[in-house]
Structure formats: C-alpha cells, structure tokens
Design an enzyme around this catalytic site. Structure first.
Site, short mmCIF file in Angstrom:
data_model
loop_
_atom_site.label_atom_id
_atom_site.label_comp_id
_atom_site.label_asym_id
_atom_site.label_seq_id
_atom_site.Cartn_x
_atom_site.Cartn_y
_atom_site.Cartn_z
N ASP A 26 15.21 64.79 29.95
CA ASP A 26 14.07 63.95 29.64
C ASP A 26 13.25 63.80 30.92
O ASP A 26 13.75 64.05 32.02
CB ASP A 26 14.56 62.59 29.12
CG ASP A 26 13.42 61.71 28.68
OD1 ASP A 26 12.52 62.21 27.98
OD2 ASP A 26 13.41 60.52 29.04
N ASP A 28 10.21 61.07 31.53
CA ASP A 28 9.92 59.68 31.88
C ASP A 28 11.21 58.89 32.03
O ASP A 28 12.02 58.82 31.10
CB ASP A 28 9.06 59.02 30.79
CG ASP A 28 7.65 59.60 30.75
OD1 ASP A 28 7.11 59.90 31.81
OD2 ASP A 28 7.11 59.74 29.64
#
Length: 343
Positions: A26, A28
C-alpha cells in the site's frame, strides 16, 4: 470462506524479503504520508529490492495515474515504473469493462487516474448524467473535487444507471492528519439515492484479481497500514500480510481485530521487511510470550510484564487478545498494557 482463525502473529526464520517473492505495498500510510516518505521507507525498500524482492505498489487511491505515482516514488528515492503500480481505478475499469462493451459511455466522478484507466479499457468518460452514460464510475477526486460532481452522480444513479466505486475507504492519511476518503463521498451518493455501488478496491476480489494479473506474483506478501482494506484483502485472497504501524491503525484497534483483520506479521515500519519475525509462543494458561515480554488475559483486562522492544510486547498482546476473542473481536481492556509500551 473457511479460514483458520489466527490467534497470534506468526514468526519467520527468514527475513520477509527473502521468504516472499513480491511485496504488494500500500502507499498512503506505508511508503508515504502527505506526499513525503515515511521514515525508513526509502532505505528499507531499496534493500529489499536489491535483495531480489519484486516491489509492487497497490493503492486504493484512484486519483493519480500509475505514471504519476511511479514518478513520485522515484522522486522520493524509490525507483518505480508505471507497470509496478496497481490502482483501484484500474480494478474498477476492468470491472465495468467486463459488463459493458468497448465504446460505452461512463460518467466520470473522479480524477485523471480514473479517466486514464477507463480509456485503457476502451470506455468513454463523460461529464454529465445527461450524456446517456451506461455506467457511473466514482473514485477519489482529490481535496478540490466540487460538490456538483456528487450531485451529477446522484442524478444518474437515481435514474437507474449502474454505479461502480473504485473503493470505499472512509479516510485517508495526510501530512496534517486523517482526512475523508472516497468512501465518505460514496456514502453521500448512497444516502441521496438509497443505492449501493459495485466496489472494486481492497479488500474485495476485483482488486486482488487486478493485482495478480498485473504482477504475476507467486508468493506475495501484502504490506499495509489498514485492517479493513489491506489486511482484510489479504485474508480474502488467502495470502500472508504484514501490518506496519505508520498509518491509520492504532495498537488498540489491532488488539481488538476480528479474524479477517488479523495480520500474519506486525512491524513498526517497513524495516520489518528486512527482518526475521520473532515467534509468539504460548506461555501457559492464557499467556503469550514474544521477546522479553509476556502478555495474558486476566478477567476483563490484558496484562503485560517484561521488557524489550515495544513491538514485541504488542505481538505478545495480540496473542493474548486474539486467543481470548477466538472468532470474535477482543473486548478486553488493554489500555494499561499499551501505555507500558508507549503505544
């Protein structure tokens, strides 16, 4: 899905970057926050890559194109190609293209990343509910997306146009704190119309399918900061996961996690990719030991004793909490134990 209930984080005798061929990262809250690299991310990813691990970046943020994301990562010191980036915009575009022929008009509620993904699938983005769209595609449009775009989506959805959302993350991390995500905007349209969209992003199967198709990963490790997207997505896909504590998930939320939200491994940050993972062992009764810490469930409270690395104490507490909760969510009070760890 019949999944074994995890009652503790697992250990790994090998560093994770050697035990898995591909990290599905991922962005963010894991690699960066508010556009700036998270501490240790650049050096950790560089060492993992140099050791032979394939790095792929899997994001529910549909606003930016893979080209833009790859350029940003490269600027931060994490060399990446557009083909290394998989977005929920790509996943939702494939989901729509599976149901509508090339050339179909799609009402675009979002940013350039979603527009490019739709065009890649031969779909034609339009701007108005009056443009006779076959579908509505909604993704994160950035902080300046006008309210009128949500109104446009609502007009089309209320008329019966099939509605697709890239993802439903209610929040996103930013440099200034936690901000509303695409899921918050999706709820606005849902409340206005009484309709729910088809969703493509993590933790749902369309995103996992898109990731596997684009990376060819054989033994992937999902790396994320969110229990309800990254970790649940790994659970749904039947692959292992690493939770890093640099994003939205708090230690208390991790202890309370239901089975589908319990990661395989837990680390403070991306340095965990470069490390073997310590075993969490049963210590008699309701106790679990990791490193120099022993945690147990006593009455309505989680207790912790010992010393050492705080993350080892958290791993031990996960064992005590998850074992006590079984297939449910832990409701025991771990406040004093976490305060002892400074978490």
């Amino acid at each position: 899905m019949n999944q074994t209930v995890r009652i503790r984080p697992e250990g790994s005798a090998q560093r994770l970057s050697a035990a898995y061929d591909t990290a599905l990262l991922d962005l963010d809250g894991v690699v960066y926050a508010g556009g700036e690299a998270i501490p240790y991310a650049v050096t950790s990813l560089g060492e993992a890559r140099d050791g032979g691990m394939h790095l792929a970046y899997v994001t529910n943020n549909a606003a930016r194109t893979p080209q833009t994301v790859a350029a940003h990562l490269t600027e931060l010191g994490v060399p990446a190609e557009p083909s290394d980036v998989i977005t929920s915009a790509q996943a939702v575009a494939r989901l729509i293209a599976d149901q509508f022929p090339a050339g179909s008009r799609v009402l675009l509620i979002g940013a350039e990343g979603l527009r490019v993904a739709l065009e890649e699938r031969g779909l034609v983005p339009v701007e108005s509910a009056d443009d006779d769209p076959a579908a509505v595609a909604q993704g994160y449009g950035g902080p300046d997306m006008p309210w009128s775009r949500l109104m446009e989506a609502s007009y089309a959805v209320a008329r019966g146009v099939p509605w697709f959302a890239s993802n439903t993350d209610l929040t996103i991390p930013s440099a200034r704190g936690i901000a509303p995500g695409n899921g918050s905007a999706v709820r606005v349209v849902s409340w206005a119309t009484g309709v729910e969209p088809q969703v493509a992003g993590k933790p749902l199967p369309p995103m996992h399918r898109e990731t596997v198709l684009r990376t060819g990963a054989k033994r992937p490790l999902v790396v994320g900061d969110r229990l309800d997207t990254d970790i649940e997505g790994a659970y749904a896909g039947g692959v292992d996961s690493l939770l890093v504590l640099t994003g939205v998930t708090t230690a208390a939320e991790l202890l309370a996690a239901a089975p589908k939200h319990r990661p395989t491994y837990v680390a403070e940050d991306l340095r965990g990719l470069l490390e073997a993972q310590p075993a969490v062992e049963e210590a008699g009764g309701s106790g679990f030991r990791c490193g120099g810490w022993t945690a147990s469930a006593v009455g309505d409270e989680l207790l912790l004793a010992g010393s050492g690395e705080p993350v080892d104490g958290l791993r031990a507490l996960c064992g005590a909490a998850w074992a006590a909760a079984g297939a449910g969510e832990c409701v025991l009070d771990g406040g004093k134990a976490l305060a002892l760890l400074g978490l």
